[in-house]
Scaffold this active site. Structure first.
Site, PDB file in Angstrom:
ATOM      1  N   ASP A 179     -17.888   9.105 -18.860  1.00 46.01           N
ATOM      2  CA  ASP A 179     -18.870   8.224 -18.225  1.00 46.01           C
ATOM      3  C   ASP A 179     -18.507   6.760 -18.500  1.00 46.01           C
ATOM      4  O   ASP A 179     -18.198   6.395 -19.637  1.00 46.01           O
ATOM      5  CB  ASP A 179     -20.249   8.553 -18.812  1.00 46.01           C
ATOM      6  CG  ASP A 179     -21.392   7.991 -17.988  1.00 46.01           C
ATOM      7  OD1 ASP A 179     -21.108   7.388 -16.928  1.00 46.01           O
ATOM      8  OD2 ASP A 179     -22.545   8.159 -18.399  1.00 46.01           O
ATOM      9  N   ILE A 180     -18.521   5.946 -17.464  1.00 41.31           N
ATOM     10  CA  ILE A 180     -18.282   4.505 -17.615  1.00 41.31           C
ATOM     11  C   ILE A 180     -19.648   3.823 -17.513  1.00 41.31           C
ATOM     12  O   ILE A 180     -20.360   4.007 -16.519  1.00 41.31           O
ATOM     13  CB  ILE A 180     -17.339   3.979 -16.514  1.00 41.31           C
ATOM     14  CG1 ILE A 180     -16.041   4.794 -16.466  1.00 41.31           C
ATOM     15  CG2 ILE A 180     -17.045   2.488 -16.709  1.00 41.31           C
ATOM     16  CD1 ILE A 180     -15.212   4.785 -17.720  1.00 41.31           C
ATOM     17  N   GLU A 187       0.823  -1.215   0.000  1.00 45.23           N
ATOM     18  CA  GLU A 187       0.000   0.000   0.000  1.00 45.23           C
ATOM     19  C   GLU A 187       0.858   1.267   0.000  1.00 45.23           C
ATOM     20  O   GLU A 187       0.645   2.176  -0.815  1.00 45.23           O
ATOM     21  CB  GLU A 187      -0.923  -0.004   1.231  1.00 45.23           C
ATOM     22  CG  GLU A 187      -1.870   1.168   1.305  1.00 45.23           C
ATOM     23  CD  GLU A 187      -2.911   1.148   0.191  1.00 45.23           C
ATOM     24  OE1 GLU A 187      -3.781   0.277   0.227  1.00 45.23           O
ATOM     25  OE2 GLU A 187      -2.846   2.006  -0.705  1.00 45.23           O
ATOM     26  N   ASP A 191     -23.248   6.479 -11.249  1.00 40.35           N
ATOM     27  CA  ASP A 191     -23.661   5.180 -10.723  1.00 40.35           C
ATOM     28  C   ASP A 191     -22.784   4.814  -9.537  1.00 40.35           C
ATOM     29  O   ASP A 191     -21.649   5.298  -9.428  1.00 40.35           O
ATOM     30  CB  ASP A 191     -23.600   4.106 -11.826  1.00 40.35           C
ATOM     31  CG  ASP A 191     -22.226   4.010 -12.454  1.00 40.35           C
ATOM     32  OD1 ASP A 191     -21.292   3.570 -11.759  1.00 40.35           O
ATOM     33  OD2 ASP A 191     -22.070   4.376 -13.645  1.00 40.35           O
ATOM     34  N   SER A 198      -7.316   1.484  -4.120  1.00 38.28           N
ATOM     35  CA  SER A 198      -6.083   2.036  -3.560  1.00 38.28           C
ATOM     36  C   SER A 198      -5.162   2.572  -4.635  1.00 38.28           C
ATOM     37  O   SER A 198      -4.318   3.415  -4.352  1.00 38.28           O
ATOM     38  CB  SER A 198      -5.293   0.929  -2.860  1.00 38.28           C
ATOM     39  OG  SER A 198      -5.660   0.810  -1.538  1.00 38.28           O
ATOM     40  N   GLY A 217     -24.552   8.196 -16.856  1.00 40.47           N
ATOM     41  CA  GLY A 217     -24.645   9.138 -15.749  1.00 40.47           C
ATOM     42  C   GLY A 217     -23.998   8.544 -14.510  1.00 40.47           C
ATOM     43  O   GLY A 217     -23.333   7.505 -14.570  1.00 40.47           O
ATOM     44  N   ASP A 256       1.010   3.977  -3.019  1.00 41.25           N
ATOM     45  CA  ASP A 256       0.526   5.338  -2.783  1.00 41.25           C
ATOM     46  C   ASP A 256       1.605   6.383  -3.078  1.00 41.25           C
ATOM     47  O   ASP A 256       1.319   7.433  -3.658  1.00 41.25           O
ATOM     48  CB  ASP A 256       0.027   5.483  -1.340  1.00 41.25           C
ATOM     49  CG  ASP A 256      -1.200   4.611  -1.059  1.00 41.25           C
ATOM     50  OD1 ASP A 256      -1.743   4.026  -2.019  1.00 41.25           O
ATOM     51  OD2 ASP A 256      -1.610   4.506   0.112  1.00 41.25           O
TER      52      ASP A 256
END
Ligand SMILES: *[C@@H]1O[C@H](CO)[C@@H](O)[C@H](O)[C@H]1NC(C)=O
Ligand SMILES: *[C@@H]1O[C@H](CO)[C@@H](O)[C@H](O)[C@H]1NC(C)=O
Length: 560
Positions: A520-521, A281, A541, A478, A539, A285
């Protein structure tokens, strides 16, 4: 004579009445310890407890101010507040502070100032805490997590302080361990292979590098020029990051910038950064902030666990940032919790602290989680289980997509609706639009009046990360989150260079003039709890939010 007698009489009556008048009332109680915790005897009566008193305060004025400075079109848009202005809006009443101090003093306890003006700290032995609060502080152990802690199932405070005291912490709220937004789910092989790949190298279909992200989302490679636009990266549960791994990563994946480009480290609650123990992590990051937000001054805030649980670390970190004269312009966190395990009073307090930080001009990002419509706590679910702080309406929550553009939702991308926080005005149109299209799918499994998340998304599968010298494939929200935060950090740099203010709290912008800057996916879904989860569609979701960012369109949306 008569008058004197009456006076004496009423004096006695008052004195006799005092104990009842300031009687203790149960302030917080739970019937049992949370699942996993078992009582294991009384603590040493002399053991000292460090308790914090959260003072009650109507949060409305601060939230109004936050929305005023964060809503495009408002005449105060991006005119952020100073530390003193926020402190003035959050100050509890003098009467309340007086009443609480008087109560403590009468009992021989001295309060010291807390992290912000909404907190007081007290230190007292278990025996005294039990007497003062009519509590039963007990040792609790959680054999699964190895956590041992001292908590009480109930406590009381006198009527004189009840109106002013929000809650005492930690008392009835038990430790909850943070989850990292890293997916163990392997989704390779589900990539789309479309004709739109031209914008990115073919290798991006199986391995995401900074170059892929720059190509997908038009993110510039030019270095930032403004030192006032900064970024903070959270680290909890010993998620360390190594400078030499970062250097190896930059050499391999950002050969256009010096491999010595680095970050600074700030410790909170005794946190450290052991560079010899780099974590998945922490490495992810740092490499996808420093490696994307070229030359944006970046600080790794490593939070220790000495303060009894990871939620305490969340509280302490945000209050540390609020205490800074110049808080970071961007703050990114790839950790979270199952919402149902976080005490609602504490959850609200932490969420309000994010509102304070947002009012100062910080864009706050959290990963949505990696368990679809579930929260990653394990066990079976009869209804969808949201994550925290995803439900907090004052943070920007990031979900994950997979594949090369046009991407689809990553199936692990957590999303849904909070059971603690109501849908905010800025989002109500988006949520009702989605619920209308959803119809009866998942009816009864989620809270239709809750704040929906995530807000936005970005690629989250197969990031190439250097961990201990080896390039490893990492997937999760992440991954998406530090990337999106870095994109906004670069946008802030451009804004500041043009003499404008940074973005600050993003959501009112995202759901209005900013929506056009997102792709948009519309395919994919996030299964969990024995269902297919929510479908992504046109739109907003609760799988991919408003979609993935396009840096060029962001520039246009902010007038650059
Ligand atoms: C994608 O499709 C093209 C053309 O059909 C093919 O040459 C290529 O190998 C495919 N790529 C992947 C990653 O499957
Ligand atoms: C649903 O969410 C609202 C807040 O938005 C909350 O007040 C309510 O208690 C929630 N219902 C359940 C069943 O959790």
């Amino acid at each position: 004579m008569v008058a004197a007698g009456l006076l004496a009489f009423s004096f006695i009556a008052l004195a006799l009445g005092a104990p009842t008048w300031d009687a203790l009332h149960v302030h917080d109680a739970r019937s049992t310890a949370p699942a996993g915790y078992k009582a294991s005897g009384a603590p040493d009566p002399n053991e000292v407890l460090n308790l914090r008193i959260a003072l009650k305060k109507d949060n409305t004025p601060l939230v109004q101010k936050l929305l005023d400075v964060s809503t495009p079109g408002s005449k105060n848009y991006r005119k952020f507040l100073t530390k003193a202005q926020v402190a003035a809006l959050t100050a509890p009443s003098d009467d309340g502070v007086k009443a609480i101090n008087a109560w403590l003093q009468k009992n021989g306890v001295k309060a010291t100032p807390g992290a912000t003006n909404q907190w007081l700290n007290i230190e007292l032995p278990v025996s005294k805490a039990n007497a003062l609060l009519d509590a039963d502080f007990t040792v609790y152990k959680n054999p699964t997590t190895g956590v041992t802690t001292i908590r009480t199932l109930a406590y009381s405070v006198p009527a004189s302080v009840r109106p002013y005291l929000d809650f005492i912490y930690p008392a009835t709220a038990f430790p909850v361990q943070a989850k990292k937004g890293i997916s163990s789910v392997h989704v390779s092989g589900t990539f789309h292979n479309s004709t739109h790949v031209a914008r990115a190298d073919a290798s991006c279909a199986t391995a995401i590098t900074p170059t892929c992200l720059q190509q997908f989302y038009n993110v510039p490679t030019d270095p930032a020029t403004q030192t006032s636009s900064t970024m903070a990266v959270s680290s909890f549960v010993n998620s360390f990051a190594s400078t030499s791994d970062l250097s190896g990563f930059l050499t391999q994946f950002r050969p256009d910038i010096p491999s010595s480009t680095s970050f600074s480290v700030t410790s909170v609650d005794g946190g450290s950064n052991d560079e010899t123990q780099p974590s998945t992590e922490g490495s992810l990051d740092i490499q996808y902030t420093v490696g994307i937000a070229t030359d944006v001054p970046t600080t790794f805030f490593t939070v220790g666990t000495q303060n009894d649980g990871d939620v305490t670390g969340f509280l302490d970190l945000v209050n540390n940032l609020i205490a800074l004269d110049s808080p970071p312009s961007v703050f990114t966190t790839s950790f979270g919790f199952p919402e149902e395990l976080v005490d609602p009073g504490l959850a609200n307090n932490i969420c309000n602290a994010y509102a304070q930080l947002g009012a100062r001009g910080t864009s706050i990002f959290f990963s949505s989680g990696d368990s679809g419509v579930d929260d990653g706590q394990g066990g079976s679910c009869t209804t969808f289980r949201p994550t925290f702080p995803s439900g907090c309406p004052f943070v920007t929550v990031v979900g994950a997509t997979q594949g090369v553009p046009p991407e689809s939702a990553a199936d692990f991308s957590s999303g849904g609706f909070s059971n603690v926080f109501a849908v905010p005005d800025y989002q109500s149109g988006a949520v009702s639009g989605y619920l209308g299209k959803l119809g009866s799918t998942n009816a009864g499994l989620f809270n239709t009046s809750g704040r929906g998340y995530p807000d936005i998304s970005a690629a989250g599968v197969s990031y190439q990360v250097n961990i201990g010298g080896t390039v490893t494939d990492v997937s999760g929200t992440s991954a998406s989150t530090p990337f999106v935060a870095s994109t906004v950090a670069l946008l802030n740099d451009r804004l500041v260079a043009a003499g404008k203010a940074p973005m600050g709290f993003l959501n009112p912008f995202l759901y209005s003039t900013g929506a056009s800057a997102f792709t948009d996916i519309t395919t994919g879904n996030n299964p969990g709890c024995g269902t297919d989860g929510f479908p992504a569609n046109e739109g907003w979701d609760p799988v991919t939010g408003l979609g993935t960012p396009d840096f060029n369109k962001l520039l246009t949306a902010v007038g650059l």
